[in-house]
Motif scaffolding. Sequence first.
Motif, short mmCIF file in Angstrom:
data_model
loop_
_atom_site.label_atom_id
_atom_site.label_comp_id
_atom_site.label_asym_id
_atom_site.label_seq_id
_atom_site.Cartn_x
_atom_site.Cartn_y
_atom_site.Cartn_z
N ARG A 30 -18.32 -2.93 10.49
CA ARG A 30 -19.66 -2.36 10.48
C ARG A 30 -20.60 -3.29 9.71
O ARG A 30 -20.19 -3.97 8.76
N LEU A 31 -21.83 -3.31 10.13
CA LEU A 31 -22.82 -4.18 9.49
C LEU A 31 -22.94 -3.89 8.01
O LEU A 31 -23.00 -4.80 7.18
N ASP A 32 -23.01 -2.60 7.64
CA ASP A 32 -23.16 -2.26 6.23
C ASP A 32 -21.92 -2.67 5.43
O ASP A 32 -22.03 -3.15 4.29
N GLN A 33 -20.74 -2.51 6.02
CA GLN A 33 -19.51 -2.91 5.33
C GLN A 33 -19.47 -4.43 5.13
O GLN A 33 -19.16 -4.91 4.05
N PHE A 34 -19.84 -5.16 6.20
CA PHE A 34 -19.83 -6.63 6.11
C PHE A 34 -20.78 -7.13 5.02
O PHE A 34 -20.41 -7.97 4.20
N LEU A 35 -22.01 -6.59 5.00
CA LEU A 35 -22.99 -7.04 4.01
C LEU A 35 -22.58 -6.68 2.59
O LEU A 35 -22.70 -7.48 1.68
N ALA A 36 -22.10 -5.46 2.39
CA ALA A 36 -21.69 -5.03 1.05
C ALA A 36 -20.59 -5.94 0.52
O ALA A 36 -20.59 -6.31 -0.66
N GLN A 37 -19.65 -6.32 1.39
CA GLN A 37 -18.57 -7.21 0.96
C GLN A 37 -19.10 -8.63 0.73
O GLN A 37 -18.72 -9.31 -0.23
N ALA A 38 -20.00 -9.09 1.61
CA ALA A 38 -20.55 -10.44 1.47
C ALA A 38 -21.34 -10.60 0.18
O ALA A 38 -21.38 -11.68 -0.41
N LEU A 39 -21.97 -9.51 -0.26
CA LEU A 39 -22.77 -9.55 -1.48
C LEU A 39 -21.93 -9.38 -2.74
O LEU A 39 -22.47 -9.35 -3.85
N ALA A 40 -20.62 -9.23 -2.55
CA ALA A 40 -19.67 -9.19 -3.67
C ALA A 40 -20.01 -8.12 -4.70
O ALA A 40 -19.90 -8.34 -5.90
N GLY A 41 -20.47 -6.96 -4.20
CA GLY A 41 -20.71 -5.85 -5.10
C GLY A 41 -22.06 -5.86 -5.79
O GLY A 41 -22.34 -4.99 -6.63
N ASP A 42 -22.92 -6.81 -5.46
CA ASP A 42 -24.24 -6.84 -6.09
C ASP A 42 -25.07 -5.62 -5.70
O ASP A 42 -25.93 -5.17 -6.47
#
Length: 349
Positions: A30-42
């Motif tokens: 999912r897009l939200d899952q991908f971004l949240a992981q890419a941002l490393a928890g920021d």
Amino acid sequence: MEVPIPAVGTSGPEAGASRFLVSDEDAGKRLDQFLAQALAGDLSRSRVQSLIEAGQVSVDDVAALSPKRRVQPGESVALVMPEPEAPDPEPENIPLDILYEDADLVVLDKPAGLVVHPGPGNWTGTLVNALLFHCGDTLSGIGGVRRPGIVHRLDKDTSGVMVVAKNDLAHRSLAEQFAAHGADGRMERAYQAVVWGIPSRPIGTVEAALGRSNSDRTKRTVVPAGRPDARHAVTHFEVLERYGEGNTSASLVACILETGRTHQIRVHMAHIDHPLIGDETYGAHFKSKARKFGTAAETVAGFPRQALHAFRLAFEHPSTGEAMEFETELPDDLSELVEALRHFTPDAT
């Protein structure tokens, strides 16, 4: 708490966007899952979802509005963080020098160094914060959440008399009077300034349109009247005291505003070659003259702000129609500067 996101591979139309390339391992997420992981928890996943729904995320430069969208290998996902919203000002127990107060307004003597209303770099410690503490809920929303009761302002480093509205009726009336710039006879604003040199005429008028400086957008300058951003500006002045002579001279000048443009007195006095002492923006090139002032050289060279004080404010009371007038003495720092100039012995060299 929001964390600033650094730009990653800022190619494409989003200046300053954070960009992430979808790998084979991320395919189908999912897009939200991908971004949240890419941002490393920021950012939390819920925050990422809200940003997607607000149109802050694109895939291959096309807006992606669904957090459920599945990402594919090779896609470029960009996130543009919105500008943080300015916080609403909070009451702060900052002492105020109140000259007069009733149910409609407050008149005060603003010290130099006090910012009038919150803004970038000054979200706290302002006059607005102090007024919210002093007046409580009576100022709420009058003139805007971040400028409650404010109908005019003085620069941070200008001292002197200000009036603040405490209700909508007072705000409208005072705003109209300031907008008229005294043309209807109800208002007068007078300042005292210590300037380099002595004007050739004891009484005079500077009428010169003001606009933004092309070299520095935070500064104002005299511009041709026909320029699109030109604003009509008129300052009347009178020399009150003269100190020294020739290239080693200064004077105390009263200035009355016929218009009220940003930095008007400072720019107009600099325009006639008599900038304010201490004005690093419009008169810094005059500072070398200070060494010629002998016994007053240290005081003149070290004066920490533009030597400007709003000493008189007259207006019509919003409710009663009574003519109100308030005057204040020069503050201590300006008084010390004037005293030093009154009695200085010039440098003999």
